[in-house]
Design a protein around this motif. Structure first.
Motif, PDB file in Angstrom:
ATOM      1  N   LEU A 189      61.969 -19.864  40.293  1.00 35.07           N
ATOM      2  CA  LEU A 189      62.593 -19.295  38.458  1.00 35.07           C
ATOM      3  C   LEU A 189      63.310 -17.844  37.888  1.00 35.07           C
ATOM      4  CD1 LEU A 189      59.062 -21.064  36.477  1.00 35.07           C
ATOM      5  CD2 LEU A 189      61.936 -22.252  37.096  1.00 35.07           C
ATOM      6  N   GLY A 190      62.837 -16.937  39.003  1.00 34.19           N
ATOM      7  CA  GLY A 190      63.959 -16.177  38.715  1.00 34.19           C
ATOM      8  C   GLY A 190      62.275 -15.230  39.237  1.00 34.19           C
ATOM      9  N   LEU A 191      63.247 -13.590  38.370  1.00 34.48           N
ATOM     10  CA  LEU A 191      61.571 -12.949  39.028  1.00 34.48           C
ATOM     11  C   LEU A 191      61.222 -11.614  37.667  1.00 34.48           C
ATOM     12  CD1 LEU A 191      64.178 -10.581  41.473  1.00 34.48           C
ATOM     13  CD2 LEU A 191      62.467 -12.724  42.330  1.00 34.48           C
ATOM     14  N   ALA A 192      59.399 -11.470  37.919  1.00 33.91           N
ATOM     15  CA  ALA A 192      59.147 -10.498  36.465  1.00 33.91           C
ATOM     16  C   ALA A 192      59.707  -9.155  36.757  1.00 33.91           C
ATOM     17  CB  ALA A 192      58.186 -10.313  37.224  1.00 33.91           C
ATOM     18  N   GLU A 193      59.550  -9.082  35.471  1.00 32.21           N
ATOM     19  CA  GLU A 193      60.121  -6.811  35.664  1.00 32.21           C
ATOM     20  C   GLU A 193      59.770  -6.359  36.968  1.00 32.21           C
ATOM     21  OE1 GLU A 193      59.545  -5.404  31.993  1.00 32.21           O
ATOM     22  OE2 GLU A 193      60.907  -6.363  30.836  1.00 32.21           O
ATOM     23  N   ASP A 194      58.568  -6.640  37.624  1.00 29.16           N
ATOM     24  CA  ASP A 194      57.807  -5.411  38.475  1.00 29.16           C
ATOM     25  C   ASP A 194      58.666  -6.461  39.690  1.00 29.16           C
ATOM     26  OD1 ASP A 194      56.529  -8.207  38.926  1.00 29.16           O
ATOM     27  OD2 ASP A 194      54.261  -7.376  38.702  1.00 29.16           O
ATOM     28  N   GLY A 195      58.860  -7.151  40.019  1.00 30.92           N
ATOM     29  CA  GLY A 195      59.867  -7.267  41.131  1.00 30.92           C
ATOM     30  C   GLY A 195      58.641  -9.044  41.678  1.00 30.92           C
ATOM     31  N   ARG A 196      58.153  -9.085  41.211  1.00 29.58           N
ATOM     32  CA  ARG A 196      57.569 -10.618  41.819  1.00 29.58           C
ATOM     33  C   ARG A 196      58.531 -12.085  41.357  1.00 29.58           C
ATOM     34  NH1 ARG A 196      51.287 -10.737  40.090  1.00 29.58           N
ATOM     35  NH2 ARG A 196      52.633 -10.043  38.273  1.00 29.58           N
ATOM     36  N   VAL A 197      58.331 -12.495  41.842  1.00 28.85           N
ATOM     37  CA  VAL A 197      59.233 -13.634  42.348  1.00 28.85           C
ATOM     38  C   VAL A 197      58.443 -14.924  40.930  1.00 28.85           C
ATOM     39  CG1 VAL A 197      58.015 -15.040  44.847  1.00 28.85           C
ATOM     40  CG2 VAL A 197      60.348 -15.699  43.516  1.00 28.85           C
ATOM     41  N   ARG A 198      58.728 -15.446  39.892  1.00 28.71           N
ATOM     42  CA  ARG A 198      58.405 -16.470  39.274  1.00 28.71           C
ATOM     43  C   ARG A 198      58.244 -18.063  39.808  1.00 28.71           C
ATOM     44  NH1 ARG A 198      60.502 -16.905  35.183  1.00 28.71           N
ATOM     45  NH2 ARG A 198      58.620 -18.323  33.924  1.00 28.71           N
ATOM     46  N   VAL A 199      57.943 -18.523  39.788  1.00 24.60           N
ATOM     47  CA  VAL A 199      57.899 -19.686  40.923  1.00 24.60           C
ATOM     48  C   VAL A 199      57.040 -21.223  39.917  1.00 24.60           C
ATOM     49  CG1 VAL A 199      58.272 -18.885  43.331  1.00 24.60           C
ATOM     50  CG2 VAL A 199      55.999 -19.209  42.299  1.00 24.60           C
ATOM     51  N   GLN A 200      57.542 -22.423  40.707  1.00 20.02           N
ATOM     52  CA  GLN A 200      57.007 -23.324  40.019  1.00 20.02           C
ATOM     53  C   GLN A 200      56.653 -24.379  41.115  1.00 20.02           C
ATOM     54  OE1 GLN A 200      58.699 -25.300  36.890  1.00 20.02           O
ATOM     55  NE2 GLN A 200      56.919 -25.489  35.182  1.00 20.02           N
ATOM     56  N   THR A 201      55.559 -25.051  41.516  1.00 18.65           N
ATOM     57  CA  THR A 201      55.438 -25.998  42.560  1.00 18.65           C
ATOM     58  C   THR A 201      56.350 -27.650  41.974  1.00 18.65           C
ATOM     59  OG1 THR A 201      53.420 -27.312  41.129  1.00 18.65           O
ATOM     60  CG2 THR A 201      53.519 -25.023  42.748  1.00 18.65           C
ATOM     61  N   GLN A 202      56.719 -28.116  42.430  1.00 20.28           N
ATOM     62  CA  GLN A 202      57.574 -29.209  42.371  1.00 20.28           C
ATOM     63  C   GLN A 202      57.281 -30.104  41.659  1.00 20.28           C
ATOM     64  OE1 GLN A 202      60.902 -29.316  43.514  1.00 20.28           O
ATOM     65  NE2 GLN A 202      60.873 -28.072  45.388  1.00 20.28           N
ATOM     66  N   GLY A 203      56.284 -30.534  41.383  1.00 25.54           N
ATOM     67  CA  GLY A 203      54.936 -31.836  40.774  1.00 25.54           C
ATOM     68  C   GLY A 203      54.847 -30.586  39.494  1.00 25.54           C
ATOM     69  N   GLU A 204      55.237 -29.824  39.034  1.00 26.48           N
ATOM     70  CA  GLU A 204      54.807 -29.764  37.803  1.00 26.48           C
ATOM     71  C   GLU A 204      56.236 -29.073  36.900  1.00 26.48           C
ATOM     72  OE1 GLU A 204      50.608 -27.278  39.052  1.00 26.48           O
ATOM     73  OE2 GLU A 204      52.908 -25.841  39.361  1.00 26.48           O
ATOM     74  N   ARG A 205      57.519 -29.371  37.870  1.00 22.66           N
ATOM     75  CA  ARG A 205      58.352 -28.636  37.355  1.00 22.66           C
ATOM     76  C   ARG A 205      58.961 -28.861  35.517  1.00 22.66           C
ATOM     77  NH1 ARG A 205      64.173 -29.107  40.394  1.00 22.66           N
ATOM     78  NH2 ARG A 205      64.449 -27.790  39.445  1.00 22.66           N
ATOM     79  N   HIS A 206      58.292 -30.722  35.364  1.00 22.90           N
ATOM     80  CA  HIS A 206      58.329 -31.235  34.357  1.00 22.90           C
ATOM     81  C   HIS A 206      57.599 -31.185  33.345  1.00 22.90           C
ATOM     82  CE1 HIS A 206      55.379 -33.755  36.403  1.00 22.90           C
ATOM     83  NE2 HIS A 206      54.934 -33.948  34.834  1.00 22.90           N
ATOM     84  N   LEU A 207      56.667 -30.067  33.365  1.00 22.42           N
ATOM     85  CA  LEU A 207      55.365 -30.016  32.524  1.00 22.42           C
ATOM     86  C   LEU A 207      55.895 -28.625  32.393  1.00 22.42           C
ATOM     87  CD1 LEU A 207      51.880 -31.221  35.161  1.00 22.42           C
ATOM     88  CD2 LEU A 207      53.138 -32.444  33.038  1.00 22.42           C
ATOM     89  N   GLN A 208      55.367 -28.022  30.803  1.00 21.80           N
ATOM     90  CA  GLN A 208      55.214 -27.356  29.709  1.00 21.80           C
ATOM     91  C   GLN A 208      54.733 -26.001  29.849  1.00 21.80           C
ATOM     92  OE1 GLN A 208      58.635 -26.504  29.050  1.00 21.80           O
ATOM     93  NE2 GLN A 208      59.134 -28.384  30.076  1.00 21.80           N
ATOM     94  N   GLN A 209      53.356 -26.711  30.562  1.00 19.18           N
ATOM     95  CA  GLN A 209      51.745 -25.402  30.525  1.00 19.18           C
ATOM     96  C   GLN A 209      52.033 -24.178  31.208  1.00 19.18           C
ATOM     97  OE1 GLN A 209      51.770 -28.842  32.142  1.00 19.18           O
ATOM     98  NE2 GLN A 209      49.830 -29.692  30.839  1.00 19.18           N
TER      99      GLN A 209
END
Length: 277
Positions: free
Chosen positions: A233-253
């Motif tokens: 999804l992108g990066l956090a301010e501390d440089g870690r990578v923000r990700v989402q599992t494929q099965g959860e892409r449509h969820l908003q939790q």
């Protein structure tokens, strides 16, 4: 070998103190050894360059293929206060190098988190080709005090490379760029590194996050803990990578979004089907 006088005229403070060797195992390792063995500590910004490395180091213990014709250098960063992480330093250095090379060479250079300089394969747009890499390493004393910090960079210029890599000579296959040499490239790399280092000292990665993300590729990624594929999804301010599992892409939790460090994920050199840069 690089030209010290020409390099000094192209850089700021970094590169004014230049050490050169024909061959070494690793410029990072050698500079960490030398950093405090001289009569007095080396000045911050001292550069060590090697024509060839026998055991150049990459991320996760990988070997960097370091044949003559490439640029292999390390910079002594001394013992700065660690207000921000070394991951943030790696990203800030990558941002600085990419910006200088894009500006001076006009090449479509991209960043592959956390430490690679890449371009898109023109023959296979779903694949990436590695142009360079960055490796930050540190040495601590028995009481946990920082004894030394170095940043190593390898850039393929006109050297033999393995499959999956590319050189600047291949990218700039135009007669207009025949005068391009390792000293000139080293000057731009050091300019970018010095700029990124000072950004990191003052504010970490956050000040350059948006521009880094603009140049960042989002290839396929595997979460090592679960063995599942993730979407970047992108990066956090501390440089870690923000990700989402494929099965959860449509969820908003909120819990479907995870923030991971480089030792928790592996990014491939292939782009997901249908993605465009």
């Amino acid at each position: 070998m690089l030209s010290p006088s020409r390099l000094g005229s192209r850089t700021g403070r970094w590169g004014r103190y230049l050490l050169q060797v024909a061959v070494t195992d690793s410029t990072n390792r050698l500079l960490l050894d030398w950093g405090r063995r001289f009569p007095q500590p080396l000045p911050v910004g001292t550069v060590l360059v090697s024509t060839r490395q026998r055991a150049g180091q990459g991320q996760h213990g990988r070997v960097w293929h370091s044949q003559p014709g490439g640029l292999y250098l390390s910079v002594w960063l001394g013992s700065p206060p660690l207000h921000h992480s070394l991951l943030e330093l790696t990203l800030a250095l990558g941002w600085g190098i990419a910006g200088c090379l894009r500006q001076n060479l006009g090449i479509p250079l991209r960043l592959k988190w956390p430490n690679d300089l890449v371009v898109v394969d023109e023959q296979r747009p779903d694949s990436l080709l590695k142009l360079g890499g960055i490796l930050v390493q540190s040495r601590f004393g028995g009481r946990g005090q920082l004894l030394g910090l170095v940043a190593g960079v390898g850039v393929n210029v006109n050297n033999p490379v393995p499959i999956g890599a590319i050189t600047l000579a291949q990218i700039l296959g135009s007669p207009l760029h025949r005068s391009l040499d390792r000293t000139e490239i080293a000057g731009w790399v050091l300019q970018g590194m010095e700029q990124g280092f000072h950004v990191w000292l003052q504010g970490g990665f956050a000040p350059v996050r948006s521009e880094y993300e603009a140049w960042m590729v989002k290839p396929q990624v595997q979460w090592l803990e679960r063995g599942t594929s993730l979407t970047i999804l992108g990066l956090a301010e501390d440089g870690r990578v923000r990700v989402q599992t494929q099965g959860e892409r449509h969820l908003q939790q909120q819990q479907s979004i995870r923030t991971l460090t480089p030792d928790q994920v592996r990014l491939s050199y292939h782009m997901p089907a249908g993605d465009s840069l």
